[in-house]
Design a protein around this motif. Sequence first.
Motif, short mmCIF file in Angstrom:
data_model
loop_
_atom_site.label_atom_id
_atom_site.label_comp_id
_atom_site.label_asym_id
_atom_site.label_seq_id
_atom_site.Cartn_x
_atom_site.Cartn_y
_atom_site.Cartn_z
N MET A 5 -14.78 -2.54 50.05
CA MET A 5 -15.26 -2.23 51.40
C MET A 5 -16.38 -1.20 51.33
O MET A 5 -16.35 -0.29 50.49
CB MET A 5 -14.08 -1.66 52.18
N VAL A 6 -17.36 -1.37 52.21
CA VAL A 6 -18.43 -0.38 52.32
C VAL A 6 -18.43 0.12 53.76
O VAL A 6 -18.43 -0.68 54.70
CB VAL A 6 -19.80 -0.99 51.95
N ILE A 7 -18.41 1.45 53.94
CA ILE A 7 -18.41 2.04 55.28
C ILE A 7 -19.70 2.83 55.44
O ILE A 7 -19.94 3.81 54.71
CB ILE A 7 -17.18 2.95 55.49
N ASP A 8 -20.55 2.39 56.36
CA ASP A 8 -21.87 3.01 56.55
C ASP A 8 -21.74 4.14 57.58
O ASP A 8 -21.55 3.89 58.78
CB ASP A 8 -22.86 1.95 57.04
N LEU A 9 -21.84 5.37 57.12
CA LEU A 9 -21.67 6.52 58.00
C LEU A 9 -22.87 6.72 58.93
O LEU A 9 -22.79 7.47 59.90
CB LEU A 9 -21.40 7.79 57.18
N HIS A 199 -24.19 -5.95 47.09
CA HIS A 199 -25.52 -5.34 47.11
C HIS A 199 -25.44 -3.91 47.66
O HIS A 199 -26.07 -3.00 47.12
CB HIS A 199 -26.47 -6.18 47.97
N LEU A 200 -24.65 -3.74 48.70
CA LEU A 200 -24.54 -2.42 49.34
C LEU A 200 -24.00 -1.36 48.37
O LEU A 200 -24.33 -0.19 48.47
CB LEU A 200 -23.64 -2.50 50.58
N LYS A 201 -23.16 -1.79 47.45
CA LYS A 201 -22.55 -0.80 46.53
C LYS A 201 -23.61 -0.14 45.65
O LYS A 201 -23.38 0.94 45.08
CB LYS A 201 -21.45 -1.44 45.68
N HIS A 202 -24.80 -0.76 45.52
CA HIS A 202 -25.86 -0.19 44.71
C HIS A 202 -26.85 0.63 45.55
O HIS A 202 -27.86 1.11 45.03
CB HIS A 202 -26.63 -1.30 43.98
N SER A 203 -26.58 0.79 46.82
CA SER A 203 -27.49 1.54 47.69
C SER A 203 -27.64 2.98 47.18
O SER A 203 -26.66 3.57 46.69
CB SER A 203 -26.93 1.56 49.12
N PRO A 204 -28.82 3.57 47.30
CA PRO A 204 -28.97 4.99 46.92
C PRO A 204 -28.12 5.91 47.80
O PRO A 204 -27.88 7.06 47.43
CB PRO A 204 -30.47 5.26 47.12
N ARG A 205 -27.64 5.39 48.93
CA ARG A 205 -26.78 6.20 49.80
C ARG A 205 -25.30 6.06 49.46
O ARG A 205 -24.44 6.66 50.09
CB ARG A 205 -26.99 5.77 51.27
N GLU A 216 -12.00 5.54 40.57
CA GLU A 216 -12.87 4.40 40.90
C GLU A 216 -12.44 3.67 42.17
O GLU A 216 -12.00 2.50 42.12
CB GLU A 216 -12.97 3.44 39.71
N PRO A 217 -12.61 4.33 43.30
CA PRO A 217 -12.24 3.68 44.57
C PRO A 217 -13.07 2.43 44.82
O PRO A 217 -14.24 2.37 44.45
CB PRO A 217 -12.59 4.75 45.62
N LYS A 218 -12.46 1.44 45.47
CA LYS A 218 -13.22 0.24 45.86
C LYS A 218 -13.61 0.31 47.34
O LYS A 218 -14.04 -0.69 47.90
CB LYS A 218 -12.41 -1.01 45.54
N VAL A 219 -13.44 1.49 47.92
CA VAL A 219 -14.02 1.77 49.24
C VAL A 219 -15.19 2.72 48.99
O VAL A 219 -15.02 3.79 48.42
CB VAL A 219 -12.99 2.40 50.20
N ILE A 220 -16.35 2.25 49.40
CA ILE A 220 -17.60 2.99 49.12
C ILE A 220 -18.21 3.41 50.46
O ILE A 220 -18.24 2.62 51.41
CB ILE A 220 -18.57 2.08 48.34
N TYR A 221 -18.68 4.64 50.52
CA TYR A 221 -19.32 5.12 51.75
C TYR A 221 -20.83 5.15 51.54
O TYR A 221 -21.31 5.44 50.44
CB TYR A 221 -18.82 6.53 52.09
N LEU A 222 -21.56 4.87 52.62
CA LEU A 222 -23.00 5.05 52.61
C LEU A 222 -23.28 6.31 53.43
O LEU A 222 -22.88 6.38 54.61
CB LEU A 222 -23.74 3.85 53.21
N THR A 223 -23.90 7.29 52.83
CA THR A 223 -24.13 8.57 53.51
C THR A 223 -25.16 8.40 54.62
O THR A 223 -25.95 7.44 54.62
CB THR A 223 -24.62 9.64 52.52
N GLU A 224 -25.18 9.35 55.52
CA GLU A 224 -26.14 9.30 56.62
C GLU A 224 -27.55 9.58 56.12
O GLU A 224 -27.74 10.29 55.13
CB GLU A 224 -25.78 10.34 57.68
N VAL A 225 -28.52 9.03 56.83
CA VAL A 225 -29.92 9.30 56.51
C VAL A 225 -30.28 10.62 57.17
O VAL A 225 -29.94 10.85 58.33
CB VAL A 225 -30.82 8.16 57.08
N ASP A 226 -30.94 11.52 56.43
CA ASP A 226 -31.30 12.84 56.99
C ASP A 226 -32.33 12.72 58.10
O ASP A 226 -33.20 11.88 58.07
CB ASP A 226 -31.87 13.74 55.88
#
Length: 226
Positions: A5-9, A199-205, A216-226
Amino acid sequence: MKWGMVIDLQKCTGCGECAAACKLENNVAIVEPEESALGRSMLWMDMLTMYEGEYPLLRVRLIPRPCMHCEHPPCTKVCPVRATYINEEGIVAQIYPQCIGCRYCMAACPYTVKSFNWYKPEWIKENRATKNPDVSVRPVGVVEKCTFCHHRLQKAKEQAKYENRELLEEDFQPACVESCPTGAIVFGDLDNHEHHVSHLKHSPRAMKLLEDLGTEPKVIYLTEVD
Ligand code: SF4
């Protein structure tokens, strides 16, 4: 196949729809406030409170937190009766009839995602009709947690087999993903290039909670953009 899972903050507003949908989908019992104050809340998807900055520029943020379905889960290693294990598709599962309620797995989980049934789960009369017949209710004395809505996977597999085709990304989506009004949660096979999460798991965020622990969690967060 490795479900994740990817959670986009950046997209998540902290509304808690995902947590509410999880409770309904999985028949997670509602605990009285007095019991909750004793640490007896039942939450498969929690909303973590994060504080950013300092007063007077302090910002409070709520972040969805399901089970991380770690690749190296500490919880499965400490269970004396093998009532929790990681399956071949990477989902960390509980075998309720086998659980003796020792709670070692709860103590071992650094993400505090497991809940213990202190009482026989009960629902007020008005809520009984909303119970999901696809998910068994856990008995008193066992530990329970997020399954990535595994029951939906079983159904999706059977449907795909019946239609004589491969399982598609859209066939299997947990309740939290479906309920999110902003599309902040994306779910799929982390190893399948046709699935968005791969693809999202390779995001720089991309970042993982408590990554230094090596779980090694399989839940990945995408950090907020500044
Ligand atoms: S439903 Fe979506 S926006 Fe609301 S808290 Fe959950 S992830 Fe965030």
